[in-house]
Design a protein around this motif. Structure first.
Motif, mmCIF file in Angstrom:
data_model
loop_
_atom_site.group_PDB
_atom_site.id
_atom_site.type_symbol
_atom_site.label_atom_id
_atom_site.label_comp_id
_atom_site.label_asym_id
_atom_site.label_seq_id
_atom_site.Cartn_x
_atom_site.Cartn_y
_atom_site.Cartn_z
ATOM 1 N N GLU A 25 21.363 15.418 59.755
ATOM 2 C CA GLU A 25 22.581 15.927 59.101
ATOM 3 C C GLU A 25 23.767 15.643 60.017
ATOM 4 O O GLU A 25 23.740 15.986 61.197
ATOM 5 C CB GLU A 25 22.406 17.434 58.851
ATOM 6 C CG GLU A 25 23.646 18.197 58.474
ATOM 7 C CD GLU A 25 24.272 17.741 57.173
ATOM 8 O OE1 GLU A 25 25.263 16.991 57.220
ATOM 9 O OE2 GLU A 25 23.740 18.116 56.105
ATOM 10 N N ASP A 26 24.796 14.994 59.474
ATOM 11 C CA ASP A 26 25.924 14.631 60.338
ATOM 12 C C ASP A 26 26.956 15.754 60.493
ATOM 13 O O ASP A 26 27.742 15.737 61.421
ATOM 14 C CB ASP A 26 26.597 13.341 59.841
ATOM 15 C CG ASP A 26 27.045 13.452 58.393
ATOM 16 O OD1 ASP A 26 26.330 14.100 57.607
ATOM 17 O OD2 ASP A 26 28.096 12.893 58.054
ATOM 18 N N GLU A 27 26.940 16.718 59.573
ATOM 19 C CA GLU A 27 27.903 17.821 59.716
ATOM 20 C C GLU A 27 27.339 18.859 60.670
ATOM 21 O O GLU A 27 26.317 19.493 60.381
ATOM 22 C CB GLU A 27 28.192 18.431 58.338
ATOM 23 C CG GLU A 27 29.097 17.554 57.490
ATOM 24 C CD GLU A 27 29.073 17.974 56.037
ATOM 25 O OE1 GLU A 27 29.662 19.022 55.723
ATOM 26 O OE2 GLU A 27 28.451 17.265 55.227
ATOM 27 N N ASP A 76 19.829 14.565 55.031
ATOM 28 C CA ASP A 76 21.102 14.524 54.306
ATOM 29 C C ASP A 76 21.241 13.135 53.681
ATOM 30 O O ASP A 76 20.771 12.142 54.234
ATOM 31 C CB ASP A 76 22.239 14.795 55.299
ATOM 32 C CG ASP A 76 23.591 14.862 54.603
ATOM 33 O OD1 ASP A 76 23.642 15.255 53.426
ATOM 34 O OD2 ASP A 76 24.588 14.504 55.249
ATOM 35 N N MET A 78 24.309 11.612 52.543
ATOM 36 C CA MET A 78 25.482 10.878 53.004
ATOM 37 C C MET A 78 25.547 10.940 54.519
ATOM 38 O O MET A 78 25.924 11.960 55.091
ATOM 39 C CB MET A 78 26.756 11.490 52.397
ATOM 40 C CG MET A 78 26.742 11.558 50.885
ATOM 41 S SD MET A 78 26.735 9.935 50.126
ATOM 42 C CE MET A 78 28.489 9.623 50.102
ATOM 43 N N LYS A 126 23.914 20.726 47.911
ATOM 44 C CA LYS A 126 24.852 21.564 48.668
ATOM 45 C C LYS A 126 25.893 22.156 47.714
ATOM 46 O O LYS A 126 26.303 21.472 46.784
ATOM 47 C CB LYS A 126 25.568 20.723 49.722
ATOM 48 C CG LYS A 126 24.670 20.221 50.826
ATOM 49 C CD LYS A 126 25.492 19.330 51.751
ATOM 50 C CE LYS A 126 24.644 18.734 52.859
ATOM 51 N NZ LYS A 126 25.389 17.788 53.690
HETATM 52 CA CA CA Z 1 26.671 14.171 55.270
#
Ligand code: CA
Length: 249
Positions: A25-27, A76, A78, A126
Motif C-alpha cells: 500500500e503506497d498511502e 492495493d 493503484m 476503500k
Molecule cells: Ca494507492
C-alpha cells in the motif's frame, strides 16, 4: 534479571502457525493502520509501499526469500511503478498461489471482476473498516488451510474432469475433447452457474491476443454440447443466457 520461567519464547510450532501477511500500500497512513490492525490480531505483518518491493519479497530468488514466506497478500490496486493487477497477473503466471486480497478506491463491477479474473481471491473497496479487512484476511487464511491439499477433480452431475490428466468422463464414458474444448469446460466447471460473455470466454480460453469473431465461441460451445449433452438441442449443462452469453450448470 530474567529467569527461564519469566521469558516465554514461542515454540517452533507457534512460529509456524503464526500467519505472515504482506501488505502492499503506497498511502502511508492506510499502510500503517492495516499493519497495526493485523498485528493486533496476532498476525505478522510486513508492509511495503510499491509493487517492485512486493515482487522482491515474493520472488523465490529475491534478496528476501527464505525466511520471508507469506501466507497472504493484501494488495492495493493503484500503486506506483507496477500496479496491483499486474502484480496479481505476474504472480499467478509464475505459479505463485498465495491468497490475494485486493484493496481499491475504485468500486466498479469491472474492477472487481478484473481483479478476480487476474487471480485475486477477494476484493475490498476503500474506504473499509479495519474490522472488515481483518475478517476478510481471516477468511482467506482459513480457506487456504482447507485447500492446502487441493482436490484436483472437478465434478458436476454426470461429468467428471481430471484436469491434471486431461481426462473427462461423461456418464461414465471417456470423451475426447480438443484443447480449446477442454479449457472451456474446465473454466465452466471451475465456476458453475457463473454467466460468461463470449468476449470473456475468448479472453480466457483463446487469450487476449486472439484476433477473430466471437462466433468462434458459439462453434466450440456447439461441439462441446454434442459431446456432453444427452440432447444437444436442449442443453442442460451449457445453457445459453440470451443477451449475455453462457452458463454452466
Ligand atoms: Ca494507492
Amino acid at each position: 534479571m530474567y529467569t527461564s520461567e519469566a521469558v516465554q519464547y514461542p515454540s517452533k510450532t507457534d512460529i509456524r502457525t503464526t500467519n505472515r501477511i504482506l501488505v502492499v500500500e503506497d498511502e502511508e497512513l492506510i499502510r500503517e493502520t492495516i499493519v497495526l490492525a493485523l498485528e493486533e490480531e496476532g498476525y505478522i505483518a510486513v508492509a511495503v509501499a510499491d509493487g517492485r518491493a512486493a515482487l522482491e519479497y515474493l520472488s523465490n530468488s529475491g534478496p528476501n526469500s527464505g525466511e520471508t514466506t507469506f501466507d497472504l497478500l493484501v494488495l492495493d490496486l493503484m500503486l506506483p511503478q507496477i500496479n496491483g493487477l499486474d502484480i496479481c497477473r505476474l504472480l499467478r503466471y509464475q505459479g505463485n498461489t498465495i491468497p490475494i486480497l485486493i484493496l481499491s478506491a475504485k468500486g466498479s463491477e469491472t474492477d472487481r471482476v478484473l481483479g478476480l479474473e487476474v487471480g485475486a481471491d477477494d476484493y475490498l473497496t476503500k474506504p473499509f473498516s479495519m474490522r472488515e479487512l481483518v475478517a476478510r484476511c481471516r477468511a482467506l487464511l482459513r480457506r487456504q488451510r482447507l485447500t492446502a491439499t487441493p482436490d484436483p477433480i472437478l465434478e458436476h452431475k454426470d461429468i467428471t474432469m481430471y484436469p491434471q490428466e486431461c481426462r473427462v468422463l461423461v456418464r461414465g464414458e471417456e470423451v475426447n475433447l480438443s484443447p480449446k474444448e477442454f479449457r472451456l469446460l474446465e473454466l465452466f466447471m471451475s465456476y458453475t452457474r457463473r454467466v460468461w460473455s463470449r468476449e470473456q470466454l475468448l479472453d480466457q480460453v483463446w487469450g487476449p491476443d486472439f484476433v477473430g469473431d466471437s462466433k468462434t465461441v458459439d462453434v466450440h460451445i456447439r461441439w462441446l454440447r454434442e459431446k456432453l449433452e444427452q440432447d444437444p438441442s436442449r442443453p442442460e449443462y451449457i445453457v445459453t443466457i440470451r443477451g449475455f452469453g453462457y452458463r454452466f450448470g
